[in-house]
Structures are given as structure tokens and as C-alpha cells.
Design a protein around this motif. Structure first.
Motif, mmCIF file in Angstrom:
data_model
loop_
_atom_site.group_PDB
_atom_site.id
_atom_site.type_symbol
_atom_site.label_atom_id
_atom_site.label_comp_id
_atom_site.label_asym_id
_atom_site.label_seq_id
_atom_site.Cartn_x
_atom_site.Cartn_y
_atom_site.Cartn_z
ATOM 1 N N ASN A 186 -9.354 0.873 -6.909
ATOM 2 C CA ASN A 186 -11.067 1.369 -6.332
ATOM 3 C C ASN A 186 -10.749 2.434 -5.222
ATOM 4 O O ASN A 186 -9.844 2.396 -4.629
ATOM 5 C CB ASN A 186 -11.641 0.109 -5.676
ATOM 6 N N THR A 187 -11.532 3.577 -5.325
ATOM 7 C CA THR A 187 -11.784 4.241 -4.358
ATOM 8 C C THR A 187 -13.102 4.793 -3.929
ATOM 9 O O THR A 187 -13.981 4.058 -4.509
ATOM 10 C CB THR A 187 -10.896 5.889 -4.979
ATOM 11 N N SER A 188 -13.220 5.577 -3.295
ATOM 12 C CA SER A 188 -14.681 6.074 -2.640
ATOM 13 C C SER A 188 -15.403 6.486 -4.052
ATOM 14 O O SER A 188 -16.556 6.508 -3.971
ATOM 15 C CB SER A 188 -14.751 7.019 -1.771
ATOM 16 N N THR A 189 -14.625 6.904 -4.954
ATOM 17 C CA THR A 189 -15.396 7.581 -6.252
ATOM 18 C C THR A 189 -15.225 6.627 -7.431
ATOM 19 O O THR A 189 -15.976 6.579 -8.457
ATOM 20 C CB THR A 189 -14.840 9.025 -6.651
ATOM 21 N N ILE A 190 -14.008 5.907 -7.522
ATOM 22 C CA ILE A 190 -13.918 5.206 -8.721
ATOM 23 C C ILE A 190 -14.295 3.611 -8.163
ATOM 24 O O ILE A 190 -13.701 2.800 -7.333
ATOM 25 C CB ILE A 190 -12.160 5.034 -9.210
ATOM 26 N N LYS A 191 -15.281 3.165 -8.934
ATOM 27 C CA LYS A 191 -15.921 1.930 -8.654
ATOM 28 C C LYS A 191 -15.781 0.637 -9.920
ATOM 29 O O LYS A 191 -16.044 -0.312 -9.639
ATOM 30 C CB LYS A 191 -17.499 2.073 -8.551
ATOM 31 N N ASP A 192 -15.610 1.353 -11.096
ATOM 32 C CA ASP A 192 -15.275 0.373 -12.047
ATOM 33 C C ASP A 192 -13.914 -0.323 -12.179
ATOM 34 O O ASP A 192 -13.108 0.076 -11.448
ATOM 35 C CB ASP A 192 -15.217 1.292 -13.394
ATOM 36 N N ARG A 193 -13.650 -1.061 -12.960
ATOM 37 C CA ARG A 193 -12.440 -2.005 -13.259
ATOM 38 C C ARG A 193 -11.733 -1.596 -14.416
ATOM 39 O O ARG A 193 -10.980 -2.427 -14.917
ATOM 40 C CB ARG A 193 -12.743 -3.451 -13.221
ATOM 41 N N ILE A 244 -8.367 11.871 -8.018
ATOM 42 C CA ILE A 244 -7.950 11.391 -6.601
ATOM 43 C C ILE A 244 -7.362 12.447 -5.582
ATOM 44 O O ILE A 244 -6.462 13.192 -6.022
ATOM 45 C CB ILE A 244 -6.982 10.178 -6.447
ATOM 46 N N ILE A 245 -8.176 12.465 -4.439
ATOM 47 C CA ILE A 245 -7.847 13.489 -3.346
ATOM 48 C C ILE A 245 -6.660 12.993 -2.453
ATOM 49 O O ILE A 245 -6.625 11.896 -2.232
ATOM 50 C CB ILE A 245 -9.002 13.757 -2.687
ATOM 51 N N GLY A 246 -5.843 14.047 -2.439
ATOM 52 C CA GLY A 246 -4.561 13.551 -1.274
ATOM 53 C C GLY A 246 -5.315 12.967 -0.029
ATOM 54 O O GLY A 246 -6.139 13.710 0.507
ATOM 55 N N GLY A 247 -4.727 12.202 0.644
ATOM 56 C CA GLY A 247 -5.008 11.540 1.851
ATOM 57 C C GLY A 247 -6.357 10.584 1.361
ATOM 58 O O GLY A 247 -6.553 9.592 2.578
ATOM 59 N N GLU A 248 -6.753 10.379 0.370
ATOM 60 C CA GLU A 248 -7.547 9.249 0.015
ATOM 61 C C GLU A 248 -7.018 7.831 0.093
ATOM 62 O O GLU A 248 -5.923 7.721 -0.677
ATOM 63 C CB GLU A 248 -8.380 9.509 -1.411
ATOM 64 N N GLU A 249 -8.042 6.769 0.275
ATOM 65 C CA GLU A 249 -7.443 5.501 0.349
ATOM 66 C C GLU A 249 -7.681 4.813 -0.782
ATOM 67 O O GLU A 249 -8.894 4.936 -1.440
ATOM 68 C CB GLU A 249 -7.993 4.884 1.642
ATOM 69 N N ILE A 250 -6.669 4.129 -1.197
ATOM 70 C CA ILE A 250 -6.749 3.474 -2.609
ATOM 71 C C ILE A 250 -6.618 1.893 -2.300
ATOM 72 O O ILE A 250 -5.987 1.557 -1.935
ATOM 73 C CB ILE A 250 -5.741 3.917 -3.624
ATOM 74 N N ILE A 251 -7.619 1.195 -3.144
ATOM 75 C CA ILE A 251 -7.478 -0.178 -2.995
ATOM 76 C C ILE A 251 -7.081 -0.793 -4.384
ATOM 77 O O ILE A 251 -7.748 -0.534 -5.426
ATOM 78 C CB ILE A 251 -8.728 -1.026 -2.512
ATOM 79 N N PHE A 252 -5.905 -1.565 -4.252
ATOM 80 C CA PHE A 252 -5.340 -2.135 -5.438
ATOM 81 C C PHE A 252 -5.721 -3.707 -5.581
ATOM 82 O O PHE A 252 -5.194 -4.375 -4.588
ATOM 83 C CB PHE A 252 -3.801 -1.996 -5.479
#
Length: 605
Positions: A359-366, A386-394
Motif C-alpha cells: 500500500n502507498t499513498s496512491t496504491i490502495k488495492d490488494r 512509486i516515487i523515490g522517498g515514498e513510504e510503502i506499507i507491506f
């Protein structure tokens, strides 16, 4: 401070021309006192604020760290360059003056270039006595330096809030106001006042000092205590070559017991009425030998709720925790922008496993999942933006997996209990600081303050859940080759065995199948009703058969054997999965494990 005053004497008047004297505070310097400056090198000084307009080129510079005649070479804004290299520290105050009154001058100085006139006759009366220049007594310390006595203590005057006496800023040179300990044991790191005594912690020694009294000795060598005009009296060392190292943050106290860490000796210590005791040797000697060596922060706290000394080690490298089947959310930062299936993160994260969705600020699906993990390189199931420096939740697709995984952390937090005189548990939280107030235990995570034992969710620290895991070594009759047949335990339900191994060869183990809990492994048989694939409840205890996993790859084991694992000893990891009777997650459920038993017989092959 050497200054030159121009003074003229005419009739009954004294005319004095004063030089310019101003100060400035050092904010930074390229020679900060950490090492001697190179020969011929200049020193660049950054002042804490824009300097006074009176500071000009060729002015003399005085202050801490100035060891010779130094002048201002140049000044631009807040950057000041001296004529020669000096050892300067941040925060010191430098004094600037003219060697002669207004030798060059600038606009401000010329405007203030005035003669001050003073009457030299007493009362200014006719024929009264005149006052001449008189004798001028002065001394200049051209090698003004600061002396750091790290093994000594100094004390000021008294403070009494009732009478309004506050002499804490007075240090009388006419009195003996210092007390030193042996410098061979390093610097003083911590002082702790206990009743009428003072405990002094050096790097390699601990002392007890008398307060407001001193010790005298009889002819037979006996000691007596007497009142004396001293603040710190006789200093007596405790037995044992132990100190607090450079980690005074490891100190904690409860009652008459003090706890601290000597990192250089890989020892966790307790100071009590019987002296210093090395509590790290109670079953944890090798653990502290390996982990204190790579610790850069050692935080000690006392948990007054559980009556435990809690110590948290900040490690310089990641270390494995107990294996577990539970996997939780984890975060990572993208190292660079990506528009395809290849993702690169800033640092490797051992908690990222195949099958997680992102999940990211732009990716909301699974729909986008992790296909492969190779250090910092992550392969995804689909192209992503995905933008460099963006937080990614696994996030995992399920919390408890079928196979155990290793979790890595850069800390170790554990507790010591005086009631059992041993180390009772590891914890899955890393506090920045902690302590007990009014029977409650508090810790800080960054700027957030947490109260322990206040949430109904079990095993949840700072909002993150981790299951209880216990590693057990069965080693009865160590010289007997055993055939482990069953395992049983007493405690709450749904403990499960996620790993059961016994050594076969130098690099091979006998492995048993995992044993599900009595709830997660429960199923309905059409003819017999409720059946258990793992632990079976019977008379408030839980039993399960040990079934070998592989009977062909290891030599010396019969392929006809399907039950039991042989070996001199067995290592078992139990994990508690908190679920309700309907197998749904229930993190409010507590876990207890009183005993674990094994049924074995002598191996016949």
C-alpha cells in the motif's frame, strides 16, 4: 587580559582614551578541540550571531583555547578567520580588543574616539591633594586553558529554601571544596545519594563516600564515624573491579538494590547490602558477552508493577529473535522512483516476505504483491508507479503462516526478577527511556509516552502486536539416545509447536511436523464429531504425538518409522496464537504456560 590605555596628565585633570573591547560567542569552529590544529593552519570561527560592528581586522583575540598572541585576520558576516590555528570549543566567549587605542579604526570607532576627562584633585578644591596614577598591579595569563578533572567532584555553598540562602553559585577558594577518586579507574559517570552516603560510579570502580561526616580509626584498626566540617568524607571502594563504563543510562534503583551495566566486562550488576553481584552470569553469560559488545545504547529501568529490572540494548547490527509464524505489517522507503515491477528500498528489511501486498499513498488495492525479495531489491507482481522517498506499507495476507520465519531487530529488551534470581523474559519493544511513578511503569517511544499494563490487548507494545514464543531444550539423561514420542503442556489453550528438532549429524537435524493448537487444529469428523489434528485436551492438560517429517534424507533412521524423533536432546519452539473458540483472532486473550513435558524411550537403533 592585556589592554593598552592612553592616559595624559595635565595640571589637575586626567584625560583617558579607552580602547574598544567587545565579545562574541563561538557557534562552530573547524578546530573544535577534538584534535590539535596543524602547524601553520588558520582557524575559521562561526559566531553565534552577527558580530558587533566594533570587531575589526588586526584586533587582538583572547579567551578559552587561545594560547598565544592571535589577531583577527578577516571577518565576513558571521565568519571570522584568526591569524593562527587555535583549539576552540563551541559556546566559549571570545574577547576582542585593540592593541593600541584606535590604531586604524572604522566608522563606528572614529565616532566614539573621545577623551574622557577626570578631576585629579580631591573635591576639585583649590590646592587640595592630587591623586596620581598610583601603582598598577596586574598579571596576564597568556596560556589560559580549561582543565577537565573527570575523576573529581566540586561543590558550592549551601541552598536553604526556608531561609532564602542560595550559595550554589559560590565556590570559595579559601575552603577545600573538591574531592577526587583514583584517576586510574576512569572518569566519574554517576553520583547517587543514598540516605547519608554518596555512591560514586566510575568507569571501572564503584565507591561509597560519607556525607557531612568523616571516618576515624582506632589503634586496633576499627572504624568510627565522627561529625566534621566536610561535605564529602571518607571514600571506600566496593569489592570487585566493576564500574558503570560509559553507560550511566543503564542505572536503575528499587529499594536498597541498584542495577547497572559494565559493558567492558560484559556484565550486568546488582549493588545491594551484600556488595556487587554479577547477575548476568545467571544463565545469560554468553548472551551478554555477544550483545553488549555491539551495543551503542544501554537503557536501564525498573518496572515497579512487575518488580523487574528492565534493560534495553540498542544494537549496531540486526539480530534474530525467536522464530515465529506470525508476520505483521512493516514499512520501507523507496530508494528511487519506479514504474515497473522492480522496486528498490533504502535499506534491507528482513520482515518483508513473499506474498505480502503493498500500500502507498496512491496504491490502495490488494492486487500488487511481493513475488521475490533479494536484499534491497523487491520484485512485485505488477507494474507500479512509486516515487523515490515514498513510504510503502507491506501487509501480510494472513497473520499466522504455515512455516516459521526469523524476525530480525536492532535491539534486545529483557527483564531480571529478584524473586527467581534470573532473567524471566524478552520483550518486543524498544524504549527510548522509562521509569516507574506511583506504582505504574512508563516508557517513551520517541516523543510518545506509554503506560504499561493499561491496555486490554495482550502482547501489544506501542500499538504493535507480537505473539508469545518459548524455546525449550529437553536434555534429561544427556548420554542416552532418546526416542521422543509425545509432548504435553499445562497452560492456556492453543499453544502450538512450530518447530521440533533434534541433532542427527554435524549439519543435519531430525525434524518433526508442526503441531497445531487445540483450537486452530480442531475439525469436525462426519462420524466421530470433534477431532484434533494437534494437541488434544485431556484433564486440563494438552497432549500431542511427535511425528517425524523426513525419514529418507538422513542416514541412520529407519524409513518405516513414522512417529517419534530420536536424539540426545530436543529443541522445541512453542507459539501461542490468541483465538476464540470460533478460531477468530482474539488479541485480548492472555497466555500462560506452566510446564512442558516429553514422553520418550531409549532408542533401539
Amino acid at each position: 587580559m592585556p589592554l593598552t590605555l592612553k592616559i595624559k596628565y595635565f595640571n589637575t585633570f586626567v584625560l583617558r582614551e579607552e580602547p574598544t573591547v567587545t565579545t562574541a560567542i563561538v557557534d562552530n569552529a573547524n578546530n573544535d578541540g577534538a584534535k590539535p590544529p596543524d602547524l601553520g593552519q588558520s582557524t575559521t570561527v562561526i559566531l553565534a550571531q552577527p558580530p558587533n560592528a566594533d570587531i575589526a581586522q588586526n584586533m587582538l583575540v583572547h579567551g578559552p583555547g587561545i594560547s598565544e598572541v592571535v589577531t583577527v585576520f578577516s571577518i565576513v558576516g558571521t565568519t571570522l578567520t584568526l591569524s593562527s590555528a587555535q583549539k576552540l570549543e563551541k559556546g566559549v566567549t571570545l574577547t576582542f580588543s585593540n592593541a593600541q587605542a584606535y590604531p586604524t579604526g572604522n566608522v563606528t570607532q572614529q565616532a566614539e574616539n573621545e577623551w574622557h576627562i577626570e578631576e585629579s584633585r580631591i573635591k576639585g578644591g583649590f590646592n587640595e591633594k592630587t591623586v596620581d596614577f598610583g601603582a598598577k598591579a596586574f598579571i596576564v595569563d597568556k596560556n589560559y586553558k580549561r582543565n577537565h578533572r573527570t575523576n573529581a567532584m566540586i561543590y558550592s555553598g549551601i541552598y536553604n529554601s526556608r531561609t532564602g540562602v542560595n550559595d550554589t553559585n559560590q565556590f570559595s577558594i579559601g575552603e577545600n571544596i573538591t574531592k577526587a577518586v583514583d584517576s586510574a579507574y576512569g572518569s566519574i559517570q554517576k553520583l547517587y545519594a543514598e540516605d547519608t552516603n554518596l555512591i560514586v560510579f566510575q568507569e571501572n570502580k564503584v565507591h561509597n563516600a560519607l556525607i557531612d561526616k568523616d571516618a576515624i580509626f582506632t589503634a586496633e584498626g576499627g572504624g568510627l564515624s565522627t561529625t566534621a566540617q566536610v561535605v564529602i568524607g571518607q571514600i571506600t571502594p566496593y569489592l570487585g573491579e566493576f564500574g558503570i563504563g560509559n553507560n550511566p543510562e543503564s542505572f536503575a534503583v528499587y529499594g536498597f538494590r541498584k542495577y547497572f551495566v559494565d559493558k567492558d566486562r560484559s556484565a550486568v550488576l546488582r549493588l545491594s547490602r551484600d556488595g556487587i553481584t554479577e547477575i548476568s552470569s545467571y544463565g545469560m553469560k554468553s548472551f551478554f558477552r555477544d550483545n553488549l559488545r555491539i551495543s551503542n545504547r544501554i537503557q536501564g529501568m525498573f518496572d515497579i508493577h512487575a518488580k523487574n529490572y528492565v534493560i534495553s540494548l540498542g544494537l549496531t547490527q540486526s539480530k534474530a529473535q525467536n522464530e515465529q509464524t506470525f508476520v505483521s505489517k512493516t514499512k520501507a522507503i523507496a530508494a528511487e522512483s519506479s514504474g515497473n515491477k522492480n522496486l528498490k528500498i533504502q535499506s534491507a528489511n528482513n520482515n518483508i516476505i513473499v506474498g505480502m501486498f503493498i500500500n502507498t499513498s496512491t496504491i490502495k488495492d490488494r492486487n500488487t504483491t511481493v513475488v521475490a525479495v533479494n536484499g534491497r531489491n523487491i520484485t512485485l507482481s505488477s507494474n507500479t508507479s512509486i516515487i523515490g522517498g515514498e513510504e510503502i506499507i507491506f501487509s501480510p495476507t494472513r497473520e499466522f503462516l504455515n512455516s516459521p520465519i526469523k524476525s530480525y531487530t536492532n535491539y534486545k529488551t529483557l527483564a531480571f526478577d529478584d524473586k527467581v534470581n534470573g532473567w524471566t523474559s524478552f520483550f518486543t519493544y524498544k524504549p527510548n527511556f522509562g521509569g516507574s511513578v506511583a506504582s505504574n511503569f512508563y516508557t517513551w517511544d520517541g516523543a510518545d509516552l506509554y503506560k504499561h499494563y493499561s491496555s486490554s490487548d495482550k502482547n501489544t507494545f506501542y500499538g504493535i502486536f507480537q505473539p508469545s514464543t518459548v524455546t525449550i531444550i529437553s536434555n534429561q539423561n544427556p548420554s542416552l539416545v532418546k526416542h521422543y514420542k509425545t509432548i504435553n503442556y499445562e497452560g492456556t489453550n492453543n499453544w502450538k509447536v512450530i518447530k521440533f528438532t533434534s541433532p542427527a549429524e554435524d549439519s543435519q537435524n531430525y525434524n518433526a511436523y508442526q503441531i497445531p493448537g487445540n483450537i486452530t487444529g480442531r475439525y469436525i469428523d462426519p462420524t466421530e464429531g470433534i477431532k484434533f489434528a494437534g494437541f488434544v485436551p485431556l484433564e486440563k492438560k494438552y497432549y500431542a504425538n511427535v511425528i517425524i517429517n523426513d525419514t529418507s534424507s538422513i542416514t541412520g533412521i529407519s524409513s518405516l518409522t513414522t512417529t517419534g524423533v530420536k536424539g540426545f536432546f530436543a529443541e522445541t519452539i512453542l507459539e501461542h496464537e490468541p483465538v476464540g473458540n470460533n478460531k477468530s483472532s482474539n488479541k485480548k486473550k492472555h497466555a500462560e504456560l506452566f510446564s512442558v513435558g516429553f514422553n520418550y524411550e531409549q532408542s533401539l537403533y
